[in-house]
Scaffold this motif. Structure first.
Motif, PDB file in Angstrom:
ATOM      1  N   ARG A  95       0.852  -1.189   0.000  1.00  0.00           N
ATOM      2  CA  ARG A  95       0.000   0.000   0.000  1.00  0.00           C
ATOM      3  C   ARG A  95       0.885   1.235   0.000  1.00  0.00           C
ATOM      4  N   VAL A  96       0.603   2.146  -0.902  1.00  0.00           N
ATOM      5  CA  VAL A  96       1.308   3.419  -1.028  1.00  0.00           C
ATOM      6  C   VAL A  96       0.330   4.497  -0.584  1.00  0.00           C
ATOM      7  N   GLU A  97       0.753   5.345   0.356  1.00  0.00           N
ATOM      8  CA  GLU A  97      -0.080   6.460   0.789  1.00  0.00           C
ATOM      9  C   GLU A  97       0.713   7.740   0.623  1.00  0.00           C
ATOM     10  N   VAL A  98       0.130   8.708  -0.062  1.00  0.00           N
ATOM     11  CA  VAL A  98       0.746  10.019  -0.233  1.00  0.00           C
ATOM     12  C   VAL A  98      -0.168  11.036   0.424  1.00  0.00           C
ATOM     13  N   CYS A  99       0.370  11.736   1.406  1.00  0.00           N
ATOM     14  CA  CYS A  99      -0.400  12.744   2.125  1.00  0.00           C
ATOM     15  C   CYS A  99       0.023  14.129   1.649  1.00  0.00           C
ATOM     16  N   ASP A 100      -0.973  14.980   1.403  1.00  0.00           N
ATOM     17  CA  ASP A 100      -0.676  16.369   1.033  1.00  0.00           C
ATOM     18  C   ASP A 100      -1.569  17.297   1.845  1.00  0.00           C
ATOM     19  N   GLY A 101      -1.396  18.578   1.666  1.00  0.00           N
ATOM     20  CA  GLY A 101      -2.108  19.560   2.467  1.00  0.00           C
ATOM     21  C   GLY A 101      -3.370  20.117   1.834  1.00  0.00           C
ATOM     22  N   SER A 102      -3.788  19.598   0.698  1.00  0.00           N
ATOM     23  CA  SER A 102      -4.980  20.110   0.029  1.00  0.00           C
ATOM     24  C   SER A 102      -6.182  19.230   0.355  1.00  0.00           C
ATOM     25  N   PRO A 103      -7.296  19.831   0.747  1.00  0.00           N
ATOM     26  CA  PRO A 103      -8.487  19.020   1.037  1.00  0.00           C
ATOM     27  C   PRO A 103      -9.221  18.548  -0.221  1.00  0.00           C
ATOM     28  N   GLU A 104      -8.842  19.060  -1.389  1.00  0.00           N
ATOM     29  CA  GLU A 104      -9.530  18.671  -2.628  1.00  0.00           C
ATOM     30  C   GLU A 104      -9.154  17.245  -3.022  1.00  0.00           C
ATOM     31  N   LEU A 105     -10.162  16.388  -3.087  1.00  0.00           N
ATOM     32  CA  LEU A 105      -9.919  14.991  -3.462  1.00  0.00           C
ATOM     33  C   LEU A 105      -9.603  14.906  -4.952  1.00  0.00           C
ATOM     34  N   PRO A 106      -8.777  13.950  -5.349  1.00  0.00           N
ATOM     35  CA  PRO A 106      -8.415  13.844  -6.766  1.00  0.00           C
ATOM     36  C   PRO A 106      -9.619  13.437  -7.603  1.00  0.00           C
ATOM     37  N   ARG A 107      -9.609  13.906  -8.817  1.00  0.00           N
ATOM     38  CA  ARG A 107     -10.652  13.522  -9.766  1.00  0.00           C
ATOM     39  C   ARG A 107     -10.005  13.404 -11.131  1.00  0.00           C
ATOM     40  N   ARG A 108     -10.546  12.485 -11.889  1.00  0.00           N
ATOM     41  CA  ARG A 108     -10.030  12.316 -13.248  1.00  0.00           C
ATOM     42  C   ARG A 108     -10.371  13.560 -14.053  1.00  0.00           C
ATOM     43  N   ARG A 109      -9.407  14.000 -14.771  1.00  0.00           N
ATOM     44  CA  ARG A 109      -9.614  15.155 -15.647  1.00  0.00           C
ATOM     45  C   ARG A 109      -9.786  14.631 -17.060  1.00  0.00           C
ATOM     46  N   PHE A 110     -10.803  15.137 -17.711  1.00  0.00           N
ATOM     47  CA  PHE A 110     -11.070  14.693 -19.067  1.00  0.00           C
ATOM     48  C   PHE A 110     -10.407  15.659 -20.040  1.00  0.00           C
ATOM     49  N   GLY A 111     -10.239  15.218 -21.221  1.00  0.00           N
ATOM     50  CA  GLY A 111      -9.589  16.053 -22.219  1.00  0.00           C
ATOM     51  C   GLY A 111      -8.150  15.640 -22.464  1.00  0.00           C
ATOM     52  N   ALA A 112      -7.718  14.552 -21.840  1.00  0.00           N
ATOM     53  CA  ALA A 112      -6.361  14.057 -22.096  1.00  0.00           C
ATOM     54  C   ALA A 112      -6.287  13.578 -23.536  1.00  0.00           C
ATOM     55  N   ARG A 113      -5.216  13.975 -24.188  1.00  0.00           N
ATOM     56  CA  ARG A 113      -5.025  13.555 -25.579  1.00  0.00           C
ATOM     57  C   ARG A 113      -3.746  12.737 -25.667  1.00  0.00           C
ATOM     58  N   PRO A 114      -3.783  11.637 -26.398  1.00  0.00           N
ATOM     59  CA  PRO A 114      -2.573  10.823 -26.558  1.00  0.00           C
ATOM     60  C   PRO A 114      -1.421  11.667 -27.100  1.00  0.00           C
ATOM     61  N   GLY A 115      -0.265  11.503 -26.501  1.00  0.00           N
ATOM     62  CA  GLY A 115       0.932  12.194 -26.956  1.00  0.00           C
ATOM     63  C   GLY A 115       1.068  13.617 -26.461  1.00  0.00           C
ATOM     64  N   VAL A 116       0.063  14.124 -25.727  1.00  0.00           N
ATOM     65  CA  VAL A 116       0.107  15.486 -25.213  1.00  0.00           C
ATOM     66  C   VAL A 116       0.180  15.416 -23.690  1.00  0.00           C
ATOM     67  N   PRO A 117       1.173  16.089 -23.083  1.00  0.00           N
ATOM     68  CA  PRO A 117       1.304  16.031 -21.621  1.00  0.00           C
ATOM     69  C   PRO A 117       0.068  16.589 -20.915  1.00  0.00           C
ATOM     70  N   GLY A 118      -0.199  16.046 -19.738  1.00  0.00           N
ATOM     71  CA  GLY A 118      -1.271  16.554 -18.897  1.00  0.00           C
ATOM     72  C   GLY A 118      -2.509  15.686 -18.897  1.00  0.00           C
ATOM     73  N   ASN A 119      -3.150  15.627 -17.740  1.00  0.00           N
ATOM     74  CA  ASN A 119      -4.423  14.928 -17.543  1.00  0.00           C
ATOM     75  C   ASN A 119      -4.342  13.412 -17.692  1.00  0.00           C
ATOM     76  N   HIS A 120      -3.154  12.844 -17.541  1.00  0.00           N
ATOM     77  CA  HIS A 120      -2.997  11.395 -17.669  1.00  0.00           C
ATOM     78  C   HIS A 120      -2.721  10.707 -16.326  1.00  0.00           C
ATOM     79  N   GLY A 121      -2.391  11.470 -15.280  1.00  0.00           N
ATOM     80  CA  GLY A 121      -1.898  10.910 -14.031  1.00  0.00           C
ATOM     81  C   GLY A 121      -2.772   9.847 -13.400  1.00  0.00           C
ATOM     82  N   LEU A 122      -4.040  10.150 -13.165  1.00  0.00           N
ATOM     83  CA  LEU A 122      -4.907   9.172 -12.510  1.00  0.00           C
ATOM     84  C   LEU A 122      -5.234   7.997 -13.416  1.00  0.00           C
TER      85      LEU A 122
END
Length: 160
Positions: A95-122
């Protein structure tokens, strides 16, 4: 500044307790990263050492675990002001746990395009682990992910 803590116990000890039984003893390691430069590299090195110590290194899946840690810590840096700590535990799953100081829960971001950086993390996190989620806590959150220990030993892909 970074600090490391390591423990072994029969029950999971976490800043965010869960009531999930484990059939194998849980080993836990903690890396404090608050304010440290180079958090992603430090987290990867820490995870690599833990996997080696737990005899779970040397497979494709262990490399996936390193990428998973990199994604979670990088997401904390990009979207939540940095990682406060990284906790690793080993029982039936790593189990990997990463704690940060932001209360905003992660959400998938749409609009990721193949070969273009960003919105791929989750999307990457979802592909690498067996399960993941997040838990709010004051003043931020923990984003966690798990990879089955048996899969780390065997080196097999995610089963979907």
């Amino acid at each position: 500044m970074t600090s490391v803590k390591s423990s072994a116990s029969q029950t999971e000890r976490s800043p965010h307790p869960r009531t999930r039984p484990h059939s194998t003893p849980v080993r836990r390691r903690l890396l404090v990263l608050a304010g440290a430069p180079g958090q992603v590299a430090k987290a990867r090195d820490f995870t690599r050492r833990a996997l080696r110590e737990w005899e779970l290194d040397g497979t494709e899946t262990s490399e996936d675990a390193l990428l998973l840690v990199s994604e979670l810590v990088a997401n904390a840096a990009l979207h939540a002001g940095g990682c406060q700590y990284l906790a690793l535990s080993r029982g039936d799953a790593v189990r990997v746990e990463v704690c940060d100081g932001s209360p905003e829960l992660p959400r998938r971001r749409f609009g990721a395009r193949p070969g273009v950086p960003g919105n791929h993390g989750l999307r990457i996190v979802d592909r690498l682990c067996d399960r993941w989620g997040s838990e709010a806590h004051a003043p931020g959150k923990v984003v966690w992910a798990e990879i089955g220990t048996s899969r780390l030993v065997a080196g097999g892909p995610v089963r979907r």
